[in-house]
Structure formats: structure tokens, C-alpha cells
Design an enzyme around this catalytic site. Structure first.
Site, PDB file in Angstrom:
ATOM      1  N   GLU A 287       0.830  -1.207   0.000  1.00 18.42           N
ATOM      2  CA  GLU A 287       0.000   0.000   0.000  1.00 18.42           C
ATOM      3  C   GLU A 287       0.866   1.259   0.000  1.00 18.42           C
ATOM      4  O   GLU A 287       0.796   2.080   0.922  1.00 18.42           O
ATOM      5  CB  GLU A 287      -0.938  -0.023   1.205  1.00 18.42           C
ATOM      6  N   CYS A 358      -3.360  33.834  10.398  1.00 15.77           N
ATOM      7  CA  CYS A 358      -3.175  34.571  11.648  1.00 15.77           C
ATOM      8  C   CYS A 358      -2.731  33.649  12.778  1.00 15.77           C
ATOM      9  O   CYS A 358      -3.428  33.521  13.794  1.00 15.77           O
ATOM     10  CB  CYS A 358      -4.477  35.277  12.019  1.00 15.77           C
TER      11      CYS A 358
END
Length: 434
Positions: A287, A358
Site C-alpha cells: 500500500e 493569523c
């Protein structure tokens, strides 16, 4: 190797100038190279298949690394299978053209509706991670008149990975059933309707750049296969997971066309697998995710401002942590290449490269020495094809970053930049505030 190189003073993706993509699509934007994806898949698939009996090695690309439709269609066309971890990923795999018989469904918390969809679709295999999931899968499949093929994901208590948050094989991690329990669960499952247990699976972590940890885990699994067979159980499949890592640090000459990304490691890994599993007579599953797409993608961004301080120089770019989460989440390293090829004698400056979000955590790197930059320059975060766009968000109400796939001299926008109408349109006001 990858297919991002300087040509005529500019950084190219295959045969496409990144300045052209920036001009037509805008920044920030992810750019993927088809040639790199294809090469890395073929390298890995050829290596593992050469070290396994004919027809017994199956490669299931880990969709969570990059779920871009163009990337998925590229891999489906190469004959890859796909490893999924949610109903959405199963649906995306089907939409990309992966046949159900090449889809594996992994994940520690599959819901009833997710299992019902996957079983109904006729997927190849469910990787069971808890006893409760075994019971649920049996009920769901039986209610659909099916007997779903499945394997038990076993936690080998051998964890590895490039960061604590991507280590998955330790007993302290949430994944899989324990070695002590798998024999009992195998025996239980043998008499359950709706489930046909085919073997075992494991996954010990991600971004692993050596083979010793894999070998230790695989030896334990090979021994377990023998133990279960001695108890009379059928063990026909052994899913060895993914996790083989890639180098994120690229030689700093910005120009090394001959640098390669790990065929020696792939060959060493495949040879080790062949040695450990020799004589087991099982179908092997793999995988890989990051290994296939990591070096195939970059995040292209534009310099907005310079913000000099007495002790450092901030370089503010238009990409942010919501576009590329890895540095903020994993302290991950990405090389940064200027799109305009720097002169050999260009001034070098140490920059803190930051984005507009921010938060102080919206920092890609600190003290990185780069050729001198100025506002409106383009730079590329390299090796950003895995867990970049797939982890992106709209934090700070920023638009989801677009994605582009390159093929030779062509490129196509495979996920357009979100519009503000689309972003705001996902919200609904409650009736008392409407």
C-alpha cells in the site's frame, strides 16, 4: 528522480514552464508531474513483483496521500489497485476508474453505512481492525446476501516512522488487533456468516527510510502465518502495508537533474520482502502512497512581502498552513526552489518563510538560506505531492488551493480554485437567524 528542472532560466514541470501555470491559474497552486507518478509506480511494482511468485503481488496505492482525480486516473490506467480509508475514498476510487476488485478498505473506525456501501460495491478486501468491526461486517454483509473477503490487521508492536504522529505499528497506537487476540478472532470468524477471512495485514508507520523495522515486523507476521495454519486456518493473503519513505532534502544546487529518489531503497526493500516471505505461499499486498506521489508534486507560491527585523528576515508568501499543513503539523522539511533560476553568484539570505494565516505556527521554515527574493517572485515547495492538497482546508476562510496535472507539454486544472460563492454557499443560517 522527479521531472522538475530548470530550462532557459525558469523551473519547468516536465515541458511546462511554471511561470505559465502561475499566470493562467494563479497562486498558490499544486502542480503534479505525470511522468514522475508513472515512473515511481512502475519502479515499485516491478521490484516487488520480481521478488514474489508470479501473480502474487498486488500494489494498492494509498489514496489518502493524494486523492486528485487526475492522479488517480493516471494510476488506474497503469493497472494499480487502491487502498481506501473512508466511504468517500471508496467512491472517489470508483469514480476514477478503479474496478471494485482492486479496492481495499482500511481504517480503524469504519461505520455501518461505510461498510454497507463498500460491501455493496463488491470491493476486494476489508482490513478488519477490531472485534466489533468483525461482528458489524458480518451482519452488514449477511444482510446484503454477501460474504465479504477480509483480513485482520495485526498490530506487531513494532512502530516506525518519520514522526510520532505517523507511527502506527506500536502497541501504543490505535491500529489493529493484538498478536495475542488474532488466533481467537480467526477461529471466531471461521463460523460467522457474511465474512470470509483470507489472511493478515499490517502497517507500522510512514516515511521509513530503512528496511530493518519492516523486516522485524514481517518476520513476526511470517511466523504468525505458520502458527495460524498449524491451527487449521486458511491464510492466503498477507498485506504488508506501505510506509516506505522518500528523501525530502534535495541537493542545494537547484539544478541536479541526475539526483534520484530511492531506487536502491526500493530494491533493498523488495529483496528483503522476497527473502522473508519465501515459501509462505501467500498473495502479497502493498500500500504505497507517499513513495508514488510525494516527489511528483510541488506547491507553487508567490512572494508577497519582505518583513525585515533586527535579527531575521521574514519572507511572506501567498501559500499558508491551510494549503500545506505538514510543516506546522509534523515539523516537516520541504526544499524551496526559486522558479527563476538563480545565478551561481546570487546573494544568499536566511529567511523565515511564512504565510498569511493569523497564527505564528503558519511558518514553513526558519533561517532557510535562499537566493535573495523580492515581492512577486515565484518559489516552489518541493516534494509536496503527498499529504499536501489532501490535508488542505479553508482555515481563515481561505479558498481551497487548486491542483494542476502536467503531461509532457500539456497541463490541465484537475481541481479548480474554489470561489468565494462556493465557500460561503456551504454555510446555512439557523431559521431563527435567517
Amino acid at each position: 528522480m522527479h521531472h522538475f528542472n530548470y530550462r532557459d532560466g525558469s523551473l519547468f514541470a516536465e515541458d511546462v514552464d511554471l511561470r505559465q501555470i502561475a499566470a493562467e491559474v494563479g497562486t498558490p497552486v499544486y502542480v503534479y508531474s505525470s511522468a514522475t507518478i508513472e515512473r515511481h509506480y512502475r519502479l515499485f511494482a516491478a521490484a516487488v513483483k520480481a521478488n514474489a511468485p508470479a501473480g502474487t503481488a498486488h500494489v494498492f496505492y494509498a489514496l489518502k496521500a493524494n486523492g486528485n482525480l487526475g492522479v488517480l486516473k493516471t494510476l488506474a490506467a497503469l493497472g494499480a489497485g487502491v487502498d481506501t480509508v473512508s466511504e468517500g475514498e471508496v467512491r472517489k476510487a470508483l469514480a476514477a476508474g478503479f474496478p471494485p476488485e482492486k479496492i481495499v478498505f482500511s481504517g480503524v473506525g469504519k461505520s455501518e453505512s461505510e461498510l454497507r456501501f463498500a460491501v455493496g460495491a463488491g470491493i476486494y478486501q476489508v482490513n478488519i481492525e477490531t472485534e466489533g468491526e468483525l461482528d458489524l461486517l458480518s451482519r452488514v454483509a449477511a444482510s446484503l446476501g454477501k460474504r465479504q473477503e477480509a483480513v485482520f490487521r495485526v498490530n506487531p508492536d513494532i512502530g516506525a516512522g518519520g514522526h510520532a504522529k505517523i507511527t502506527t505499528g506500536s502497541s501504543e497506537n490505535k491500529f489493529g488487533v493484538s498478536f495475542e487476540e488474532v488466533g481467537r478472532l480467526y477461529a471466531r470468524a471461521a463460523n460467522m456468516e457474511g465474512v470470509r477471512i483470507m489472511g493478515l495485514a499490517l502497517h507500522i508507520g510512514s516515511q521509513i527510510r530503512e528496511t530493518d523495522s519492516f523486516e522485524a515486523a514481517y518476520v513476526k507476521m511470517a511466523t504468525l502465518v505458520g502458527t495460524l495454519r498449524a491451527e487449521g486456518h486458511r491464510v492466503e493473503r498477507l498485506d504488508l502495508g506501505g510506509g516506505l519513505g522518500i528523501p525530502y532534502e534535495i541537493p542545494q544546487d537547484f539544478n541536479n537533474r541526475d539526483f534520484d529518489y530511492g531506487p536502491d531503497l526500493i530494491e533493498a526493500y523488495a529483496a528483503m520482502v522476497g527473502r522473508v516471505t519465501k515459501g509462505l505461499d501467500v498473495e502479497l499486498g502493498f500500500e504505497p502512497g507517499r513513495l508514488i506521489v510525494g516527489n511528483a508534486g510541488i506547491l507553487l507560491t508567490r512572494v508577497l512581502y519582505l518583513n525585515p527585523r533586527p535579527t531575521k528576515q521574514f519572507l511572506v508568501v501567498d501559500a499558508a498552513m491551510n494549503d500545506l499543513m505538514r510543516p506546522a503539523m509534523y515539523e516537516a522539511y520541504h526544499e524551496i526552489w526559486p522558479v527563476s533560476e538563480p545565478a551561481a553568484d546570487a546573494s544568499r539570505i536566511a529567511y523565515d518563510v511564512v504565510g498569511p494565516v493569523c497564527e505564528s505556527g503558519d511558518t514553513f521554515t526558519t533561517g532557510r538560506v535562499l537566493p535573495e527574493q523580492k515581492p512577486d517572485d515565484l518559489i516552489a515547495f518541493m516534494t509536496a505531492g503527498a499529504y499536501g492538497a489532501s490535508m488542505a482546508s479553508t482555515y481563515n476562510q481561505r479558498l481551497l488551493v487548486p491542483e494542476v496535472l502536467v503531461k509532457g507539454g500539456q497541463f490541465a486544472v484537475t481541481r479548480p480554485r474554489q470561489s468565494y460563492e462556493e465557500l460561503l454557499g456551504t454555510d446555512r443560517a439557523p431559521p431563527w437567524l435567517a
